[in-house]
Write a protein that holds these residues in place. Structure first.
Motif: not given
Ligand SMILES: Cc1cc2nc3c(=O)[nH]c(=O)nc-3n(C[C@H](O)[C@H](O)[C@H](O)COP(=O)(O)OP(=O)(O)OC[C@H]3O[C@@H](n4cnc5c(N)ncnc54)[C@H](O)[C@@H]3O)c2cc1C
Length: 433
Positions: A285-302
């Motif tokens: 993955p080389e998109g850097g900061y702007k490509a970071i998705p939502q990292l957490f939600g109800d019951g999950w993390l990336i």
């Protein structure tokens, strides 16, 4: 359905998943880690440089038994055109320290070792098991996973997605977008085997000292990308990678680029006489900061590559994977210790902790660089200009130095007319700040 419910399920046994599972297991949590490969590391590809600091925070005594190849005492950075190399080299005996800072490793061996430490800490690790689906309640809350064994549904309070860059689970569940060809590079790597003594004499090394080379320039034929050559004990890791969108546009092949790189007059003598035994390809993955998705939600993390955590400028990925994995594990444990539910509101702690770490600070610093580097002149005209300038300067041919200076300046002015040299340099410099 498997009746047992876990505190956490970690999907993937790369550095991110291992760091997260280890952190939670060390704190007494009931952790299940699922890996689709035959064994941890069997599916994984890396250059590979290991950054000791990230691992040391998880396993302080790792040097005692981790499968390390060489500790890095010398870094070369090359700007290449088809016949020459201009570069920077830094070598220091200070890197021959008691606890070296960087090592070369072979991922298949390293991931296996790491996983043993995870299991020793108490996590249950099951391989050859693919997570096929995240199980969600109607309100979107993740309550477990479905795996390809016996159609099994396994429950947990939280699921950590450490599935790597091309993992499909998060995307299928609508938790993250599929990375675009502009934000992902395809890298290929081959292992050149040579006797230990040959490597040591070619690179001027003693014992387990190592050299790493990072290279850019015309070797990628105008595509945004880099190449590398790392010394292991009895092999050299040689690789190259470019954005997938560039491969699609130019129709060049990754193995064609790798062959050209290995035949370059500055590389060929380093790999001469080697036996090429392994060939691997993987995405980065080389998109850097702007490509970071939502990292957490109800019951999950990336965590890790699945969250686009790679610093392409400094060639750092595995350390960001381990750090995001560790921080996620710590955040989950904090929520559990407070006996609170794994809601998005509570798991936001992970993002807060990440923002305070070097991971987010570094990626944010380079947030404009991917756009600035998407410029073919950086990989065609400019390396050629630099090489010509060097050659003009170093060749002793009866031409006086003032005339040489003028010739160099003139060539840069000429290039400026059709490349926008000044603007390009300004945007790269701005991206750097
Ligand atoms: C050619 C190359 C060179 C690199 N060089 C370096 C380097 O020198 N230094 C550095 O720090 N970084 C380097 N990187 C980057 C580094 O390899 C990654 O950043 C790092 O591996 C990310 O770790 P991860 O755990 O997030 O993902 P991965 O290592 O990709 O692990 C993900 C794991 O999840 C498993 N998985 C995926 N989906 C499922 C599923 N549904 N069910 C079960 N299991 C699943 C996979 O099999 C895999 O084991 C390089 C990468 C490449 C490709």
């Amino acid at each position: 359905m498997i009746e047992e419910k876990f505190d956490a399920i970690v999907v993937g046994a790369g550095p991110a998943g291992n760091a997260c599972a280890l952190t939670m297991a060390q704190r007494g949590m009931k952790v299940l880690q699922l890996e689709r490969g035959e064994y941890p590391g069997s599916k994984n590809v890396q250059g590979a440089i290991l950054y000791a600091d990230a691992l040391e925070k998880l396993i302080p005594d790792f040097r005692e038994d981790a499968p390390l190849e060489r500790h890095v005492i010398e870094q070369r950075i090359w700007m290449m055109d088809d016949r020459s190399v201009s570069g920077m080299q830094y070598r220091s005996d200070d890197f021959n320290e008691e606890k070296p800072n960087r090592y070369t490793i072979i991922r298949a061996q390293f991931d296996k070792w790491f996983s043993k430490r995870v299991q020793a800490a108490g996590a249950i690790v099951i391989c050859e098991t693919t997570v096929t689906e995240l199980v969600q309640e109607t309100d979107g809350r993740v309550i477990g996973v479905r795996v390809d064994r016996n159609g099994g549904f396994i429950r947990s309070d939280v699921v950590v997605l450490a599935e790597g860059v091309n993992g499909l689970l998060g995307a299928r569940a609508g938790l993250r977008a599929v990375p675009t060809p502009k934000t992902v590079a395809l890298a290929v790597k081959e292992m050149h085997f040579l006797p230990r003594e040959t490597i040591e004499s070619r690179f001027n090394l003693q014992g387990d000292e190592g050299v790493v080379i990072e290279a850019a320039g015309t070797i990628t034929r105008g595509m945004t990308g880099t190449a590398f050559l790392y010394t292991n004990r009895e092999s050299l890791s040689v690789g190259i990678g470019c954005l997938i969108s560039d491969f699609a546009e130019t129709r060049r092949t990754p193995y064609g680029l790798l062959e050209t790189f290995a035949r370059h007059p500055s590389v060929a003598p380093l790999v001469a006489g080697s036996e090429v035994k392994e060939y691997a390809a993987h995405m980065i993955p080389e998109g850097g900061y702007k490509a970071i998705p939502q990292l957490f939600g109800d019951g999950w993390l990336i965590v890790g590559d699945a969250g686009q955590f790679v610093n392409a400028v400094h060639r750092e990925g595995s350390n960001l994977a381990m750090t995001t994995g560790r921080i996620a594990g710590e955040a989950i444990h904090q929520v559990k210790s407070r006996r609170e539910p794994m809601t998005a509101e509570n798991l936001a702690l992970y993002k807060k902790m990440l923002d305070a770490s070097f991971v987010m600070k570094d990626l944010k610093k380079y947030r404009n660089l991917p756009k600035a580097l998407d410029n073919k002149h950086l990989f065609t005209t400019y390396p050629q200009l630099l090489s010509q300038a060097m050659q003009t300067w170093f060749r002793v041919d009866g031409v006086d130095k003032k005339a040489k200076e003028n010739e160099i300046v003139k060539s840069f002015f000429k290039a400026r007319r059709f490349t926008g040299l000044v603007g390009d340099m300004v945007s790269v410099a701005r991206g750097w700040r």
